[in-house]
Motif scaffolding. Sequence first.
Motif, PDB file in Angstrom:
ATOM      1  N   LEU A 264       0.972  -1.031   0.078  1.00 51.69           N
ATOM      2  CA  LEU A 264       0.035   0.083  -0.035  1.00 51.69           C
ATOM      3  C   LEU A 264       0.833   1.165  -0.004  1.00 51.69           C
ATOM      4  O   LEU A 264       0.689   2.058  -0.803  1.00 51.69           O
ATOM      5  N   ILE A 265       1.846   1.481   1.100  1.00 54.75           N
ATOM      6  CA  ILE A 265       2.494   2.798   1.087  1.00 54.75           C
ATOM      7  C   ILE A 265       3.564   2.882  -0.003  1.00 54.75           C
ATOM      8  O   ILE A 265       3.629   4.129  -0.519  1.00 54.75           O
ATOM      9  N   LEU A 266       4.063   1.779  -0.773  1.00 57.52           N
ATOM     10  CA  LEU A 266       4.996   2.170  -1.876  1.00 57.52           C
ATOM     11  C   LEU A 266       4.161   2.329  -3.021  1.00 57.52           C
ATOM     12  O   LEU A 266       4.528   3.215  -3.886  1.00 57.52           O
ATOM     13  N   HIS A 267       3.015   1.870  -3.111  1.00 62.32           N
ATOM     14  CA  HIS A 267       1.778   2.123  -4.284  1.00 62.32           C
ATOM     15  C   HIS A 267       1.371   3.533  -4.336  1.00 62.32           C
ATOM     16  O   HIS A 267       1.217   4.142  -5.266  1.00 62.32           O
ATOM     17  N   LYS A 268       1.310   4.004  -3.103  1.00 68.32           N
ATOM     18  CA  LYS A 268       1.026   5.332  -2.973  1.00 68.32           C
ATOM     19  C   LYS A 268       1.836   6.303  -2.920  1.00 68.32           C
ATOM     20  O   LYS A 268       1.697   7.542  -2.408  1.00 68.32           O
ATOM     21  N   THR A 269       3.426   6.072  -3.035  1.00 69.95           N
ATOM     22  CA  THR A 269       4.336   6.993  -3.052  1.00 69.95           C
ATOM     23  C   THR A 269       4.809   7.017  -4.320  1.00 69.95           C
ATOM     24  O   THR A 269       5.076   6.283  -4.938  1.00 69.95           O
ATOM     25  N   CYS A 270       5.435   8.366  -4.557  1.00 65.30           N
ATOM     26  CA  CYS A 270       5.989   8.566  -5.845  1.00 65.30           C
ATOM     27  C   CYS A 270       6.973   9.750  -5.751  1.00 65.30           C
ATOM     28  O   CYS A 270       7.113  10.638  -4.936  1.00 65.30           O
ATOM     29  N   PHE A 271       7.947   9.798  -6.462  1.00 68.58           N
ATOM     30  CA  PHE A 271       8.852  11.008  -6.812  1.00 68.58           C
ATOM     31  C   PHE A 271       8.636  11.715  -8.047  1.00 68.58           C
ATOM     32  O   PHE A 271       9.305  11.279  -9.096  1.00 68.58           O
ATOM     33  N   GLY A 272       7.788  12.481  -8.040  1.00 67.51           N
ATOM     34  CA  GLY A 272       7.490  13.046  -9.308  1.00 67.51           C
ATOM     35  C   GLY A 272       6.922  12.242 -10.432  1.00 67.51           C
ATOM     36  O   GLY A 272       5.976  11.540 -10.011  1.00 67.51           O
ATOM     37  N   PRO A 273       7.599  11.891 -11.388  1.00 70.01           N
ATOM     38  CA  PRO A 273       7.077  11.037 -12.326  1.00 70.01           C
ATOM     39  C   PRO A 273       7.645   9.713 -12.121  1.00 70.01           C
ATOM     40  O   PRO A 273       7.278   8.759 -13.006  1.00 70.01           O
ATOM     41  N   LEU A 274       8.082   9.570 -11.162  1.00 63.17           N
ATOM     42  CA  LEU A 274       8.670   8.261 -10.915  1.00 63.17           C
ATOM     43  C   LEU A 274       7.934   7.578  -9.664  1.00 63.17           C
ATOM     44  O   LEU A 274       7.629   7.950  -8.713  1.00 63.17           O
ATOM     45  N   HIS A 275       7.281   6.443 -10.268  1.00 64.25           N
ATOM     46  CA  HIS A 275       6.179   5.631  -9.355  1.00 64.25           C
ATOM     47  C   HIS A 275       6.710   4.381  -8.933  1.00 64.25           C
ATOM     48  O   HIS A 275       7.575   3.771  -9.707  1.00 64.25           O
ATOM     49  N   PHE A 276       6.400   3.850  -7.838  1.00 64.85           N
ATOM     50  CA  PHE A 276       6.645   2.390  -7.398  1.00 64.85           C
ATOM     51  C   PHE A 276       5.416   1.534  -7.390  1.00 64.85           C
ATOM     52  O   PHE A 276       4.290   2.004  -7.588  1.00 64.85           O
ATOM     53  N   ARG A 277       5.725   0.289  -7.861  1.00 64.67           N
ATOM     54  CA  ARG A 277       4.603  -0.809  -7.896  1.00 64.67           C
ATOM     55  C   ARG A 277       5.087  -1.948  -7.031  1.00 64.67           C
ATOM     56  O   ARG A 277       6.062  -2.753  -7.538  1.00 64.67           O
ATOM     57  N   SER A 278       4.635  -2.274  -5.908  1.00 63.87           N
ATOM     58  CA  SER A 278       5.183  -3.086  -4.973  1.00 63.87           C
ATOM     59  C   SER A 278       4.027  -4.333  -5.137  1.00 63.87           C
ATOM     60  O   SER A 278       2.799  -4.152  -4.793  1.00 63.87           O
ATOM     61  N   SER A 279       4.216  -5.261  -5.762  1.00 65.75           N
ATOM     62  CA  SER A 279       3.192  -6.464  -5.607  1.00 65.75           C
ATOM     63  C   SER A 279       3.671  -7.958  -5.029  1.00 65.75           C
ATOM     64  O   SER A 279       3.742  -8.766  -5.553  1.00 65.75           O
ATOM     65  N   LEU A 280       4.067  -7.531  -3.739  1.00 63.62           N
ATOM     66  CA  LEU A 280       4.320  -8.513  -2.878  1.00 63.62           C
ATOM     67  C   LEU A 280       3.240  -9.637  -2.651  1.00 63.62           C
ATOM     68  O   LEU A 280       2.235  -9.310  -2.358  1.00 63.62           O
TER      69      LEU A 280
END
Length: 358
Positions: A264-280
Amino acid sequence: MRSLQLEFTGSGQEYFRIWIVNLCLTLLSFGVYGAWAKVRRMQYFYRNTRLQQAVFDFHGKASRILLGRVLALCLLALYQYAFGFSAAMAAAVVMVLLLLLPMMARGALRFRLANSSYRGLRFAFDGKPLHAWLAYGPLLCLLLLPPLLIYLDAGVWLAAVGLLYLAWPLMHWRMQHYQYANLRWGPLHSACTARPRDFVSNYAKALLLAIVTILLAAMLVAGLFGDLAQEFAQSLVALLTALVIFSLAYLFTFPWLQGRLLNLILHKTCFGPLHFRSSLPLGGYMWLASKNALLTILTLGLYRPFAVVALWRFRLQHLHLHAPESLWLQLEQASAENQEQDASGEGVADLFGFDLSW
């Protein structure tokens, strides 16, 4: 947009050699070498974490971490022995700690990130002091106030402080949001859109999972013993069985909740145009955490370094970064920011459980 995969190139055998040397030297030096052990540990994991053929790095100085830990021990001793002098002294020390420790937790984040880098660009933490008190203050009240209220025989207020435990999901959200919403990497600033209700719903599901696990385990035990249930309930074995049941509930519930919140927290966090997708995958994560706990117990702790490496690698395998091609060209032109932060916050954060490691 490109999807980028993080990679870990270390191994359990390599880290075991580092871990066993760190452990022996820390014991022989009565804990003094622990600061150098921490630097070695972090450098090993950072320098073996690869993204686009480049690795991360940690630049923290062990001597500054050691100073922080000495300060932490002094604060802990002050809190421990203040109750032996007077009620006024104890209350004053608790109030000072409630004001000071959120700043130390903030300093820990600033020090950790200012000494972490990727592609020559330093990370940073821009959280405000006021927000640090809002994030860590309720948790510190849970830790520091109960002994003082018991000492003052203020049972009514103790019950009021105990009600804060019901707000733990909200407190956890506040701390996580404070950490992830105030990051910076070079010219990029983070944003976090995780909501309080996301944490509340996940904690409610985890509680339901724990109750179901306990009930199923208890029914299984009752079915196995049948008519001997009454005698069994009065024996020492009942206590051990209850311990096993609650341990199973913990092994099922905690990794599940941890995996859900990490996704959840990684999916909802971004650095501008850089997005995270955690599919643990929660099932795989629960199995790995349970296996690590069991093997660590059976080997009297010697499996610990292998467990840490396996968990780190598993998390990175299911974490992807999505970013446009132009972003990397912009970052290559950005100059590294060399920020010097006070390491005292790092030591105190370790002592009281506040740390950005994941």
